[in-house]
Scaffold this motif. Structure first.
Motif, PDB file in Angstrom:
ATOM      1  N   ASP A   1       0.832  -1.212   0.000  1.00  0.00           N
ATOM      2  CA  ASP A   1       0.000   0.000   0.000  1.00  0.00           C
ATOM      3  C   ASP A   1       0.863   1.258   0.000  1.00  0.00           C
ATOM      4  O   ASP A   1       0.554   2.235  -0.695  1.00  0.00           O
ATOM      5  CB  ASP A   1      -0.910   0.027   1.240  1.00  0.00           C
ATOM      6  N   ILE A   2       1.932   1.247   0.779  1.00  0.00           N
ATOM      7  CA  ILE A   2       2.810   2.415   0.838  1.00  0.00           C
ATOM      8  C   ILE A   2       3.543   2.591  -0.487  1.00  0.00           C
ATOM      9  O   ILE A   2       3.722   3.722  -0.966  1.00  0.00           O
ATOM     10  CB  ILE A   2       3.814   2.305   1.999  1.00  0.00           C
ATOM     11  N   LEU A   3       3.986   1.479  -1.114  1.00  0.00           N
ATOM     12  CA  LEU A   3       4.597   1.578  -2.434  1.00  0.00           C
ATOM     13  C   LEU A   3       3.638   2.246  -3.416  1.00  0.00           C
ATOM     14  O   LEU A   3       4.036   3.111  -4.212  1.00  0.00           O
ATOM     15  CB  LEU A   3       4.993   0.192  -2.940  1.00  0.00           C
ATOM     16  N   LYS A   4       2.366   1.855  -3.378  1.00  0.00           N
ATOM     17  CA  LYS A   4       1.387   2.462  -4.294  1.00  0.00           C
ATOM     18  C   LYS A   4       1.171   3.940  -3.981  1.00  0.00           C
ATOM     19  O   LYS A   4       0.890   4.733  -4.895  1.00  0.00           O
ATOM     20  CB  LYS A   4       0.072   1.688  -4.241  1.00  0.00           C
ATOM     21  N   MET A   5       1.295   4.349  -2.715  1.00  0.00           N
ATOM     22  CA  MET A   5       1.251   5.772  -2.389  1.00  0.00           C
ATOM     23  C   MET A   5       2.378   6.517  -3.086  1.00  0.00           C
ATOM     24  O   MET A   5       2.181   7.639  -3.580  1.00  0.00           O
ATOM     25  CB  MET A   5       1.359   5.984  -0.878  1.00  0.00           C
ATOM     26  N   ALA A   6       3.557   5.919  -3.120  1.00  0.00           N
ATOM     27  CA  ALA A   6       4.740   6.572  -3.689  1.00  0.00           C
ATOM     28  C   ALA A   6       4.779   6.500  -5.207  1.00  0.00           C
ATOM     29  O   ALA A   6       5.657   7.129  -5.821  1.00  0.00           O
ATOM     30  CB  ALA A   6       6.007   5.938  -3.116  1.00  0.00           C
ATOM     31  N   THR A   7       3.869   5.768  -5.800  1.00  0.00           N
ATOM     32  CA  THR A   7       3.822   5.629  -7.259  1.00  0.00           C
ATOM     33  C   THR A   7       2.506   6.213  -7.776  1.00  0.00           C
ATOM     34  O   THR A   7       2.426   7.389  -8.105  1.00  0.00           O
ATOM     35  CB  THR A   7       4.014   4.159  -7.665  1.00  0.00           C
ATOM     36  N   MET A   8       1.448   5.412  -7.794  1.00  0.00           N
ATOM     37  CA  MET A   8       0.174   5.907  -8.316  1.00  0.00           C
ATOM     38  C   MET A   8      -0.423   7.003  -7.444  1.00  0.00           C
ATOM     39  O   MET A   8      -1.072   7.928  -7.954  1.00  0.00           O
ATOM     40  CB  MET A   8      -0.819   4.750  -8.447  1.00  0.00           C
ATOM     41  N   GLY A   9      -0.216   6.934  -6.131  1.00  0.00           N
ATOM     42  CA  GLY A   9      -0.760   7.969  -5.252  1.00  0.00           C
ATOM     43  C   GLY A   9      -0.166   9.326  -5.556  1.00  0.00           C
ATOM     44  O   GLY A   9      -0.886  10.320  -5.731  1.00  0.00           O
ATOM     45  N   SER A  10       1.154   9.399  -5.647  1.00  0.00           N
ATOM     46  CA  SER A  10       1.800  10.672  -5.955  1.00  0.00           C
ATOM     47  C   SER A  10       1.500  11.124  -7.380  1.00  0.00           C
ATOM     48  O   SER A  10       1.338  12.321  -7.645  1.00  0.00           O
ATOM     49  CB  SER A  10       3.313  10.559  -5.750  1.00  0.00           C
ATOM     50  N   ALA A  11       1.427  10.178  -8.320  1.00  0.00           N
ATOM     51  CA  ALA A  11       1.071  10.532  -9.693  1.00  0.00           C
ATOM     52  C   ALA A  11      -0.308  11.184  -9.742  1.00  0.00           C
ATOM     53  O   ALA A  11      -0.538  12.143 -10.485  1.00  0.00           O
ATOM     54  CB  ALA A  11       1.111   9.294 -10.585  1.00  0.00           C
ATOM     55  N   ARG A  12      -1.229  10.670  -8.942  1.00  0.00           N
ATOM     56  CA  ARG A  12      -2.581  11.248  -8.876  1.00  0.00           C
ATOM     57  C   ARG A  12      -2.537  12.678  -8.342  1.00  0.00           C
ATOM     58  O   ARG A  12      -3.244  13.559  -8.834  1.00  0.00           O
ATOM     59  CB  ARG A  12      -3.457  10.363  -7.990  1.00  0.00           C
ATOM     60  N   LEU A  13      -1.689  12.940  -7.341  1.00  0.00           N
ATOM     61  CA  LEU A  13      -1.575  14.305  -6.821  1.00  0.00           C
ATOM     62  C   LEU A  13      -1.107  15.270  -7.904  1.00  0.00           C
ATOM     63  O   LEU A  13      -1.534  16.433  -7.934  1.00  0.00           O
ATOM     64  CB  LEU A  13      -0.594  14.344  -5.649  1.00  0.00           C
ATOM     65  N   LEU A  14      -0.214  14.809  -8.778  1.00  0.00           N
ATOM     66  CA  LEU A  14       0.313  15.655  -9.840  1.00  0.00           C
ATOM     67  C   LEU A  14      -0.583  15.687 -11.070  1.00  0.00           C
ATOM     68  O   LEU A  14      -0.263  16.371 -12.048  1.00  0.00           O
ATOM     69  CB  LEU A  14       1.711  15.183 -10.239  1.00  0.00           C
ATOM     70  N   GLY A  15      -1.688  14.944 -11.045  1.00  0.00           N
ATOM     71  CA  GLY A  15      -2.576  14.888 -12.194  1.00  0.00           C
ATOM     72  C   GLY A  15      -2.028  14.074 -13.346  1.00  0.00           C
ATOM     73  O   GLY A  15      -2.411  14.270 -14.500  1.00  0.00           O
ATOM     74  N   ARG A  16      -1.160  13.093 -13.039  1.00  0.00           N
ATOM     75  CA  ARG A  16      -0.477  12.347 -14.100  1.00  0.00           C
ATOM     76  C   ARG A  16      -0.679  10.838 -13.981  1.00  0.00           C
ATOM     77  O   ARG A  16       0.136  10.046 -14.467  1.00  0.00           O
ATOM     78  CB  ARG A  16       1.020  12.676 -14.100  1.00  0.00           C
ATOM     79  N   GLU A  17      -1.770  10.430 -13.366  1.00  0.00           N
ATOM     80  CA  GLU A  17      -1.987   9.003 -13.151  1.00  0.00           C
ATOM     81  C   GLU A  17      -2.197   8.217 -14.444  1.00  0.00           C
ATOM     82  O   GLU A  17      -2.046   6.986 -14.453  1.00  0.00           O
ATOM     83  CB  GLU A  17      -3.169   8.778 -12.192  1.00  0.00           C
TER      84      GLU A  17
END
Length: 455
Positions: A357-373
């Motif tokens: 779950d934490i790995l996904k925060m650092a990948t897809m989660g952060s990408a979502r914050l930047l609008g780049r998912e």
């Protein structure tokens, strides 16, 4: 057409919507995009083909750092601030940061971004809000460093217009007028915002925090950002001192103050978000407003523990960041993953997110914050070829790779990754930066840091 073929990978941890993990497989990359993930692939004929033998390795999506202050690499581990909390820490360090110039910015950025890349980071968002008088083109210095290193860069035009004489924390020399800030913000958006798929540069507008900017600056920044379709970022709910400040000055808790100023929505994300109450979490969920979790910085500055398990359960957009090099004393998002896992195991027990779950925060989660998912954050056909490779054939991982999905959280990685690939180009190989001379950068940075600190 440029191609890169990675053969015989033990596992590909995709972080895709189905959490798939192909084993004994290959990845074919063409012109910076993932074209296939399958077995027994062959690269098409092309003059620039390269084949990497991935035997014994696992592939992961490139990490996305959603909050950083690159310039702070030159003010790490200063003994006089090691035991201070945020407000006192800032007041002390502004006396250092007011001396920032282009050369220090460039070398600090090379240092911090290089460390991030050696540890699997492929996209970096930097919250830069210190613009001293006569400091020069600081974002231009960052851009030069990012281009030389080959990393995907999200700039920000941060800002402060409230100095100590106005009740803020910074000295006069690092604040600017609203008009000056807005004019420069428009210039930098037009220079760095590339909305095309897979672009290497984008920018956000990022006033520093409720206690260092005026209402006018927040409102005008939001209007300009939405005019140009760029995202908004600020620090929020990092400490109780901040909460006391907004209650005293405007009679509102920090999030209510942001809502009043138009600073909620799916184009907004906050750094830290530690002191939200339950009602405020529901507002974040309803509006799609995001939070970047920075656990090591939060621990070092004794700021508190963010309610990350609840945020994830409520589908609040949550990503991961290292925060400033001086509030973390490093730039390693892999370390942040393991610390986040352990912190929430301690604090939330059985409700804590898993290592995966934490790995996904650092990948897809952060990408979502930047609008780049849709572009980065997972390994899927058609997405940008941003990834890193880790060999299981290292002493520190013996017996730990039976679950490649969780290992980066539960066990962690000691030492640099084997390869980092950004936009289909190898930027780290055998744990070393490919495009620059590490020893030369380290020497130049040490010399400049001594001059910058006057020590």
């Amino acid at each position: 057409m440029s191609t890169l073929l990675i053969k015989n990978l033990d596992a590909v941890v995709t972080c895709d919507p189905s959490d798939s993990m192909p084993v004994h497989t290959d990845i074919l990359i063409e012109d910076g995009l993932i074209r296939q993930i399958a077995t027994d692939l062959e690269a098409p004929e092309a003059s620039s083909d390269r084949v990497i033998d991935g035997s014994g390795m696992a592939a992961y999506p490139g990490l996305v750092n959603a909050h950083h202050h690159l310039y702070q690499a030159f003010s790490r581990n200063l003994p006089e601030v090691q035991n201070l909390e945020l407000f006192d820490w800032l007041v002390a360090l502004y006396e250092v940061w007011k001396n920032l110039d282009e050369k220090s910015e460039y070398l600090a950025s090379m240092t911090a971004m290089g460390e991030l890349m050696k540890n699997g980071c492929t996209t970096i968002f930097d919250h830069h809000y210190v613009f001293p008088e006569n400091g020069g083109d600081l974002l231009g210095a960052q851009a030069q460093a990012a281009k030389e290193l080959g990393v995907r860069m999200h700039f920000s035009r941060g800002s402060m217009d409230r100095s100590r004489k106005d009740g803020g924390l910074p000295p006069d020399s690092v604040v600017q007028s609203v008009d000056e800030i807005m004019k420069d913000s428009q210039r930098l958006i037009e220079k760095y915002q590339d909305p095309s798929f897979g672009s290497m540069t984008r920018i956000a507008l990022a006033p520093c925090s409720p206690f260092s900017v005026s209402e006018d600056l927040m409102v005008e920044s939001a209007a300009l950002a939405r005019q140009y379709h760029v995202r908004l970022h600020t620090h929020l709910c990092e400490t109780k001192d901040e909460e006391n400040y907004t209650m005293e000055k405007v009679g509102l808790r920090p999030l209510a103050y942001m809502e009043k100023l138009g600073w909620v929505g799916d184009d907004v994300w906050y750094a830290h978000g530690i002191h939200f109450n339950t009602e405020e979490l529901h507002l974040l969920a309803q509006t799609g407003t995001g939070v970047c979790h920075c656990p090591i910085s939060n621990m070092k500055l004794s700021s508190g523990v963010a309610r990350i398990p609840e945020m994830l359960e409520m589908n609040i957009p949550v990503g991961l960041g290292v925060d400033g090099s001086a509030s973390n004393d490093g730039s390693n998002l892999l370390e942040e993953i393991r610390v986040a896992y352990l912190l929430h195991r301690l604090h939330s027990s059985d409700k804590a997110p898993s290592g995966y779950d934490i790995l996904k925060m650092a990948t897809m989660g952060s990408a979502r914050l930047l609008g780049r998912e849709k572009e980065i954050g997972s390994l899927e056909t058609g997405k940008c070829a941003d990834l890193f490779l880790v060999s299981a054939d290292r002493l520190e991982l013996v017996g730990a790779m039976f679950d490649p999905k969780s290992v980066l959280g539960t066990v962690g990685l000691k030492g640099a990754v084997d390869y980092t690939i950004v936009n289909g180009e190898v930027t780290v190989e055998n744990g070393r930066l490919v495009r620059v001379d590490e020893e030369r950068i380290a020497y130049d940075a040490r010399m400049q840091d001594r001059k910058y600190l006057g020590r």
